[in-house]
Design a protein around this motif. Structure first.
Motif, PDB file in Angstrom:
ATOM      1  N   ARG A 176      -2.105  50.828 -72.891  1.00 41.80           N
ATOM      2  CA  ARG A 176      -2.370  51.742 -71.904  1.00 41.80           C
ATOM      3  C   ARG A 176      -1.069  52.986 -72.033  1.00 41.80           C
ATOM      4  NH1 ARG A 176      -2.534  47.272 -67.947  1.00 41.80           N
ATOM      5  NH2 ARG A 176      -0.576  46.889 -68.014  1.00 41.80           N
ATOM      6  N   ARG A 177       0.219  52.353 -72.734  1.00 41.79           N
ATOM      7  CA  ARG A 177       0.904  53.317 -73.091  1.00 41.79           C
ATOM      8  C   ARG A 177       0.817  54.296 -74.168  1.00 41.79           C
ATOM      9  NH1 ARG A 177       4.289  48.648 -72.595  1.00 41.79           N
ATOM     10  NH2 ARG A 177       4.319  48.467 -74.920  1.00 41.79           N
ATOM     11  N   HIS A 178      -0.253  53.760 -75.307  1.00 36.42           N
ATOM     12  CA  HIS A 178      -0.727  54.415 -76.319  1.00 36.42           C
ATOM     13  C   HIS A 178      -1.460  55.628 -75.682  1.00 36.42           C
ATOM     14  CE1 HIS A 178      -0.239  52.497 -80.393  1.00 36.42           C
ATOM     15  NE2 HIS A 178       0.921  52.008 -79.476  1.00 36.42           N
TER      16      HIS A 178
ATOM     17  N   THR B 180       0.443  47.660 -73.992  1.00 38.01           N
ATOM     18  CA  THR B 180       0.850  48.498 -75.137  1.00 38.01           C
ATOM     19  C   THR B 180      -0.209  49.647 -75.168  1.00 38.01           C
ATOM     20  OG1 THR B 180       1.919  46.858 -76.292  1.00 38.01           O
ATOM     21  CG2 THR B 180       0.985  48.693 -77.536  1.00 38.01           C
TER      22      THR B 180
ATOM     23  N   SER C 177       3.720  52.514 -80.095  1.00 29.37           N
ATOM     24  CA  SER C 177       4.309  51.315 -79.597  1.00 29.37           C
ATOM     25  C   SER C 177       3.615  50.011 -80.345  1.00 29.37           C
ATOM     26  CB  SER C 177       3.920  50.651 -77.985  1.00 29.37           C
ATOM     27  OG  SER C 177       4.524  51.847 -77.106  1.00 29.37           O
TER      28      SER C 177
ATOM     29  N   ARG D 280      -1.603  56.824 -72.483  1.00 35.16           N
ATOM     30  CA  ARG D 280      -0.786  57.928 -72.046  1.00 35.16           C
ATOM     31  C   ARG D 280      -0.114  58.911 -72.616  1.00 35.16           C
ATOM     32  NH1 ARG D 280      -0.145  58.207 -66.390  1.00 35.16           N
ATOM     33  NH2 ARG D 280      -0.913  56.111 -65.964  1.00 35.16           N
ATOM     34  N   ASP D 281       0.435  58.277 -73.756  1.00 36.35           N
ATOM     35  CA  ASP D 281       1.397  59.097 -74.686  1.00 36.35           C
ATOM     36  C   ASP D 281       0.560  60.122 -75.293  1.00 36.35           C
ATOM     37  OD1 ASP D 281       3.369  57.780 -74.589  1.00 36.35           O
ATOM     38  OD2 ASP D 281       3.291  56.501 -76.335  1.00 36.35           O
TER      39      ASP D 281
END
Length: 713
Positions: free
Chosen positions: A595-597, A593, A459, A599-600
């Motif tokens: 957090r999404r990194h 962003t 992201s 989790r990915d």
């Protein structure tokens, strides 16, 4: 008849042979018949003039159309028209079959025909009589019509000159089939064979190239636009004595040379040669002429398509750079597959731009549309981006200037309603450190294949597409590329081709990339194209062409490191993966962003509770940096170890000098619980002073839970 007696009148002789006379003038529409012809038509046996509609009512409807076609063909070629017709009664029943032979003439001024001929009753041949004998039975007509339909369909589907010639060579004509074929094309003032088939096969031909003035049937056909039929070797030798010795070696007995004409222009000639005698009856000539016309149309289309593809390839090569492996520290490859329609060139592009200090920039984008204007705008935008990058501007400044430039291009269009925008992803790469500075204008986020083969979507911050708002800002995102990891920049066609949306397209792409964990970069790129688009042989033709809704373009960069490891099977991948992200003081939304990194990165971690804990603790540590310091935060997350015994380590670094310490917040306190949460949820944690600042880290260890499958990016 005694010697010296006058000869009987022609009409009396024909009447004695049961042969009638008829005359047809299309200018007046009258058909005049003598007594015998009237009798054969089922009328009183006397001379009479009839309207052509009255004669037509006496003939089978199919046969009337046959007469029209044969008369026109004979008038064009200057030959005798011969046809068999069925005469019917008032109830439409066939009462007899007659053969007509006539000599038609054409008046170009009035565009009318005058036909004088004979009519004679014949016995209807039994079904199965060869067409070469001159019989025109209902069965042969039906087989001929079926053949022409199949031939027309096959020739219409041919997309190249080679395919047209292959279809022509495979045609099996009803009742007679040539065993030698050649197609001649005009090149300046010469005639050249562009395709041929002979039995037995011969690679050499004395007629491969000749002047148009040559005494050869194909050259005469091109010069005059009229077909040449040669029923015997004697006829060939008599009409073309100069070239007969060369043609004799092919051991043929009959030849048909027909013009290939499109829009009134003769573009070449078609030769059909037979190893047995053929008389070339009007029906056979009609079939050959029809096939020649269809072949001319197919060759014309194929030539136009090939010219267009050549133009497209040249245009695309001039607009897309050649990507080579010569840049130290990285390997780069790219692919571009155009859409199936139009010029097969559109607005997708990529670029690799060398920058000072051994750095480089990767660019990928998509101008709205799949037409010539989109290709032209793409070329201008690519040049502008290259110029701005070469001037040394940062990624955000490059896109800001490009957006203003593109907005001016679209506003200056001749058609005010034809406004366009362009998406773009710009990445500045430092091969030595693996640092990536990205700026995005409405484009897809980049993907990254980690050193262990895991594929993640990174992201990044972004702004509006180029050209929408000339004053738009484009925030930058810093990422890190470790040795053995591969950065992927793609256009939406890579994901959405084949009916997929962005989510399902990423799942498909992830499955392909993780399946080829040990493939080299070039093999990996080929696997991506094949999975999205089908085999390479179907890039422009075949059944997969209908699947393509958009162009396919992607650019891949792998950081090799000192082991030159980019997924080659000889270099095993380390059992770990890592991600890095900077969160600036002015960009608190980047915490989401981050957090999404994370989790990915943990997509296959078996414990959902541990994933939630890691994401929560990351939020706490990043928030503490933004609230309690005046510096930016750098997040580094890493997964190491083998499945079943892996470790998550998350480290947040800042430039502040004050070390964090635990506090005991009151019930109404809004802060002070960060380190307490870390102590409760992490397996291990700590604070490490740095030369200019500090870092706080925490570890979580994998629980003994079965590993889950991949989830959506």
């Amino acid at each position: 008849m005694r010697t010296g007696e006058p000869l009987p009148a022609v009409g009396d002789v024909l009447a004695a042979l049961a042969t009638g006379l008829w005359h047809w003038d299309t200018a007046t529409g009258l058909v005049t018949v003598d007594a015998e012809a009237a009798r054969l038509l089922g009328l009183p046996a006397r001379r009479v003039s009839l309207q052509q509609t009255e004669v037509r009512s006496r003939l089978h409807p199919v046969d009337w159309n046959e007469i029209i076609g044969v008369v026109r063909l004979a008038a064009t070629e200057g030959t005798v028209a011969e046809v068999r017709v069925r005469i019917v009664d008032g109830q439409g029943r066939v009462v007899r079959v007659a053969r007509s032979r006539s000599k038609p003439s054409f008046d170009p001024g009035s565009k009318t025909y005058r036909v004088v001929g004979t009519l004679q009753e014949v016995t209807e041949p039994s079904p199965g009589t060869a067409a070469g004998s001159g019989a025109v039975t209902g069965d042969w007509r039906r087989s001929r019509e079926a053949f022409l339909l199949d031939a027309g369909r096959a020739l219409a589907e041919a997309r190249s000159t080679e395919e047209v010639l292959r279809v022509a060579a495979g045609l099996s004509m009803p009742g007679f089939s040539p065993d030698g074929l050649a197609v001649f094309g005009v090149e300046g003032d010469e005639l050249a064979i562009i395709g041929h088939r002979t039995q037995p096969e011969r690679q050499d031909s004395p007629f491969a190239r000749m002047a148009l003035e040559t005494d050869y049937p194909a050259a005469e056909v091109v010069r005059t636009g009229r077909a040449v039929y040669l029923s015997s070797p004697e006829e060939y030798a008599a009409r073309y004595p100069l070239t007969w010795p060369l043609a004799k070696s092919f051991q043929r007995h009959s030849w048909a040379f027909l013009p290939l004409t499109v829009a009134g222009r003769t573009m070449g000639a078609w030769m059909a040669a037979f190893s047995y005698p053929v008389t070339f009856t009007p029906d056979e000539r009609s079939v050959l002429t029809t096939v020649a016309r269809m072949m001319a149309q197919a060759l014309s289309r194929a030539s136009a398509d090939e010219t267009q593809r050549e133009l497209t390839d040249g245009l695309q090569r001039s607009m897309l750079p050649a990507v080579g492996p010569e840049i130290p520290g990285v390997r780069i490859t790219a692919r571009y597959v155009p859409t199936g329609g139009g010029l097969q060139v559109g607005g997708d592009w990529y670029d690799v731009i060398p920058l000072p200090h051994d750095r480089l920039a990767l660019v990928i984008g998509d101008v709205q549309g799949h037409d010539v204007r989109a290709a032209g705008l793409m070329g201008q935008l690519r040049i502008a981006l290259r110029a701005y990058a070469s001037e040394g501007h940062r990624p955000d400044a490059v896109l800001s200037r490009a957006s203003r430039f593109f907005h001016g291009l679209t506003q200056a269009a001749d058609d005010p309603g034809d406004t366009r925008f362009a998406t773009c992803l710009y990445v500045e790469v430092d091969p030595a450190t693996g640092t990536l500075e990205t700026a995005r204008a409405g484009h897809l986020d980049p993907g990254m294949r980690m050193a262990d083969g895991t594929v993640l979507v990174r992201s990044t911050a972004g702004g509006l597409p180029l050209g929408v708002d000339p004053d738009s800002d484009y925030p930058t995102t810093r990422l890190a590329l470790e040795p053995g990891e591969t950065l992927m920049l793609i256009t939406d066609g890579v994901l959405e081709t084949g009916g997929h949306d962005l989510d399902s397209g990423w799942l498909r792409l992830r499955a392909v990339l993780e399946e080829h964990r040990t493939s080299g970069l070039e093999e990996l790129a080929d696997a991506m194209v094949q999975a999205v688009h089908g085999p390479s042989s179907h890039h422009t033709t075949g059944p997969l062409a209908d699947r393509r809704e958009d162009d396919i373009a992607f650019l891949m960069l792998c950081r090799t490191g000192k082991d030159d490891n980019c997924g080659d099977a000889a270099h095993p991948r380390p059992p770990g993966r890592r991600t890095m992200l900077t969160v600036a003081q002015a960009e608190p939304e980047r915490i989401g962003t981050a957090r999404r990194h994370l989790r990915d990165l943990l997509y296959d971690w078996p414990s959902e509770d541990q994933k939630d804990s890691a994401v929560l603790l990351l939020s706490e540590t990043l928030t503490n940096v933004l609230v309690h310091t005046d510096t930016d935060a750098l997040m580094v997350a890493e997964v190491t170890g083998d499945p079943g015994g892996r470790r998550i380590r998350v480290e947040v670094t800042d430039a502040g000098q004050d070390l964090p310490h635990k506090r005991t917040p009151g019930e109404m306190a809004s802060s002070g619980r960060g380190l307490m949460l870390i102590e409760m949820l992490a397996d291990e944690w700590g604070v490490t002073p740095r030369g200019e600042g500090k870092s706080i880290w925490f570890d979580l260890y994998e629980s003994a839970v079965p590993v889950a499958g991949p989830v959506s990016a």
